[in-house]
Scaffold this active site. Structure first.
Site, PDB file in Angstrom:
ATOM      1  N   ASP A 337       0.829  -1.197   0.000  1.00  0.00           N
ATOM      2  CA  ASP A 337       0.000   0.000   0.000  1.00  0.00           C
ATOM      3  C   ASP A 337       0.870   1.256   0.000  1.00  0.00           C
ATOM      4  O   ASP A 337       1.855   1.333   0.743  1.00  0.00           O
ATOM      5  CB  ASP A 337      -0.902  -0.021   1.239  1.00  0.00           C
ATOM      6  CG  ASP A 337      -1.827   1.165   1.313  1.00  0.00           C
ATOM      7  OD1 ASP A 337      -2.703   1.287   0.447  1.00  0.00           O
ATOM      8  OD2 ASP A 337      -1.675   1.974   2.253  1.00  0.00           O
ATOM      9  N   GLU A 374       1.590  -0.466  -5.059  1.00  0.00           N
ATOM     10  CA  GLU A 374       0.714   0.657  -5.372  1.00  0.00           C
ATOM     11  C   GLU A 374       1.667   1.843  -5.503  1.00  0.00           C
ATOM     12  O   GLU A 374       2.074   2.447  -4.505  1.00  0.00           O
ATOM     13  CB  GLU A 374      -0.301   0.893  -4.256  1.00  0.00           C
ATOM     14  CG  GLU A 374      -1.275   2.020  -4.590  1.00  0.00           C
ATOM     15  CD  GLU A 374      -2.213   2.361  -3.444  1.00  0.00           C
ATOM     16  OE1 GLU A 374      -3.381   2.681  -3.719  1.00  0.00           O
ATOM     17  OE2 GLU A 374      -1.779   2.302  -2.281  1.00  0.00           O
TER      18      GLU A 374
END
Length: 699
Positions: A337, A374
């Site tokens: 993330d 990401e």
């Protein structure tokens, strides 16, 4: 020579160098703190205990080795509950937040038990750490080791997948509940589940009080090494450890890999106004990026603080954590993330070849795993196409935006759409990365569901309690005439068609497709594009939709099955547009709707693509088929003329997104052939895919 054979059930367990290390006659408790002046171990008998039953003082002379505090406590066994407590300087202006009363969660805790307890004395009582026995009978389980290029990723939330009563599972909202739905996952054809955060995060309020907007997604880490206790069916401290392992083992038995969404960019301790729960009370200046001489927290995560990932101590923690999940839990990969934060140095500057990113890619103990970034953060970094080396795949945000815009009918999108369909060579080829480094997606947990993408022009996040200010305003969505649900058949038909267009595009693109749980059956969040706090039917998977939209599920299953069987649409090298030898057709040819050259700079939303089956020496299916795509993203029907190069192939209709079920897809490739005239009309906003009747025998 004596050869010893080890029983396959007795598999390697990765022993951590820190935390609570279980031995035969007791437990070694090990914690890092450079600035602490003293350290204590608090032991509890029960989860509900507010005060420890025993406090053990570390000796500075005998129990401290450099910056490591280590003490062996005889007689302690698995299941023991504990906290650390540290004395040290309290000087927030210099980044020091020691609190002699704080009960601290072990950064290496393998499990937590209980919730935050209400406080009337100013002392925060967080969940208790649990001493864990790592033994588990894996029965010979190993990583699936499927090539990333052959993957179909299914992003889901452990609780939300089965929490709704319609799931009819024995243990809703749990790891065990997910096990009960493995037959569905297998029938759909997905090869990997990407689980939203399963490491520990606060369930309710940090101060023991209910909060207005509870954490649902889990992007608020409390303990990186510990499976979330809220997803366990059992109530015994540490039950989540074995239940998580059981889930992984059962998924592997079904041939499905497990990818974890990990959040090494911030923690739930927040900024200078946040609580002291773990890192802050042990070595705040090491674990977080600080500014102004240490008086404030740099906030590249948008969540109050930023983990100092490229500090050697923190880097070691992240490595040990990844190895822990891989070797003790057999997970197959990670999605990082806000991974651009991992590219920032200890001062927060983006740097080339960041040590942490390089080391993750090169770590031999992680060599079997998939690593997905990401590739952006909340402070403006956007590294899609330039994150790491060929070991790193990326969530391709450009694919999402370009595919959405093209099918919405935006002008001038043809070039971008074709580039995404062909694997995004503009992003990856220059750095020597193959097409499968692009994780293609049109929706994710963050944003509209696929149903809502074609049902809402604007976000509707009022239920989040933030005045609809939260969530992205740039969704590339449309409602096609009515905002939200409608009974108007012409709008409903168009919405279903657009959903099929995007599922087809995703499954027929080079790269690796990722779909969100429920997109195959029109799961809706009622227009909410930021449902992070919606632990209710807004977020939960409604299993009645499987039957209600069985035609769409059938459509998705057929596309997934086709993709898994056909190397034509999942090549491991980029398309070149050139023939392999003289007289052969190129690996891909692009044409206008009239079968002529494409005007790449025009506004026409029509296209013909002919993809040749690759000449592979080793293919598990033994065959490949040529594929002919016809695309009409305009608002009007259009006539198509098949190019002369398609004339020598016997084609069969595979997909027609404008047709009603069951004529929208022919899973056995036995649909009607195109007209002999080679002229056909495609309905507005639709897509047809023809497949060669005769497979190409691969050498």
């Amino acid at each position: 020579m004596l050869m010893r054979h080890v029983h396959p059930k007795l598999q390697f367990t990765h022993m951590l160098p820190y935390g609570a290390i279980l031995h035969e006659n007791g437990v070694q408790f090990v914690v890092f703190s450079r600035s602490a002046t003293s350290m204590r171990l608090l032991l509890y008998d029960r989860v509900e205990d507010r005060e420890p039953v025993e406090v053990i003082q570390f000796s500075r002379e005998n129990d401290r080795w450099g910056d490591i505090w280590s003490i062996f406590v005889p007689g302690v066994a698995a299941g023991q509950l504990y906290h650390f407590q540290a004395d040290g300087p309290y000087d927030p202006s210099q980044g020091q937040w020691f609190n002699a009363k704080a009960r601290l969660i072990d950064p290496y805790a393998k499990a937590l038990a209980g919730d935050f307890q209400q406080s009337d004395d100013g002392v925060i009582r967080p969940p208790k750490c649990v001493v864990v026995d790592d033994y588990f009978d894996w029965e010979g389980d190993r990583h699936v080791r499927r090539n990333l290029s052959e993957s179909i990723i299914y992003e889901t939330h452990v609780k939300g997948f089965t929490q709704d009563p319609s799931s009819k599972v024995k243990h809703p909202g749990t790891y065990l509940g997910l096990i009960e739905k493995i037959p569905y996952l297998k029938s759909l054809g997905i090869t990997a589940v990407e689980l939203m955060p399963v490491h520990e995060f606060p369930i309710g309020g940090i101060y023991g009080q209910q909060v207005e907007r509870p954490n649902y997604w889990g992007y608020d880490p409390l303990a990186f090494f510990a499976p979330h206790r809220g997803y366990a069916a059992g109530t015994k401290p540490g039950a989540q450890v074995n239940e998580f392992k059981q889930m992984v083992k059962e998924l592997h038995s079904a041939g499905i890999e497990v990818i974890l969404d990990v959040v090494f960019n911030h923690t739930c301790e927040g900024n200078e106004l946040g609580p002291t729960l773990s890192f802050k009370g042990l070595e705040n200046r090491v674990y977080y990026m600080l500014g102004n001489g240490g008086s404030c927290y740099k906030n590249f995560s948008g969540c109050g603080n930023t983990v100092n990932g490229n500090h050697p101590i923190v880097r070691e923690l992240i490595f040990n954590c990844l190895r822990h999940w891989v070797h003790n839990y057999h997970v197959d990969g990670f999605r990082f993330d806000l991974a651009s934060i991992l590219s920032r140095d200890r001062n927060g500057n983006l740097v080339p070849n960041p040590p942490l990113v390089e080391a993750i890619a090169e770590d031999p103990l992680l060599a079997d795993t998939k690593i997905i970034a990401e590739a952006w953060d909340a402070a403006g970094a956007y590294q899609v196409g330039s994150f790491g080396d060929l070991r790193w795949a990326e969530w391709n945000g450009r694919y999402r935006d370009d595919a959405r815009s093209f099918w919405r009918g935006d002008r001038g999108q043809m070039g971008a759409f074709v580039t995404r369909l062909a694997g995004s060579s503009d992003l990856y080829e220059h750095s020597g990365r193959p097409p499968y480094c692009s994780i293609n997606f049109i929706t994710s947990h963050d944003g509209f569901t696929l149903n809502d993408l074609v049902s809402y022009r604007d976000k509707h996040n009022e239920a989040n309690g933030e005045g609809n200010r939260d969530g992205d305003n740039n969704n590339h969505s449309d409602n096609y005439g009515v905002e939200g649900p409608t009974k108007r058949p012409e709008i409903e038909n168009l919405r279903v068609r657009q959903i099929k267009n995007m599922i087809s595009t995703l499954m027929l693109s080079q790269g690796v497709p990722m779909i969100v749980a429920g997109d195959e059956c029109r799961r809706t969040q009622k227009g909410n594009n930021n449902a992070y706090c919606q632990d209710n039917d807004i977020s939960w998977f409604n299993w009645k939709l499987i039957e209600e939209h069985s035609d769409l599920v059938r459509f998705a299953e057929a596309l997934i099955k086709f993709r898994r069987s056909q190397p034509t649409v999942r090549r491991e090298t980029f398309l070149t547009g050139r023939p392999k030898f003289e007289g052969a057709l190129p690996d891909v040819s692009w044409y206008s709707a009239l079968g002529t050259a494409v005007d790449w700079h025009g506004d026409d939303g029509t296209l013909i693509a002919l993809l040749k089956a690759p000449d592979l020496e080793h293919d598990p299916q033994g065959v490949g088929r040529d594929v002919l795509l016809l695309v009409n993203a305009t608002s009007q029907p259009r006539e198509f003329i098949l190019p002369p190069v398609a004339k020598g192939t016997r084609w069969r209709l595979f997909v027609d997104t404008a047709a009603a079920s069951p004529y929208d897809v022919y899973p056995d490739y036995d649909g009607p052939p195109p007209p002999r005239s080679r002229r056909l009309t495609l309905s507005y906003r639709s897509m047809c895919c023809f497949v060669a009747e005769d497979p190409v025998r691969l050498k």
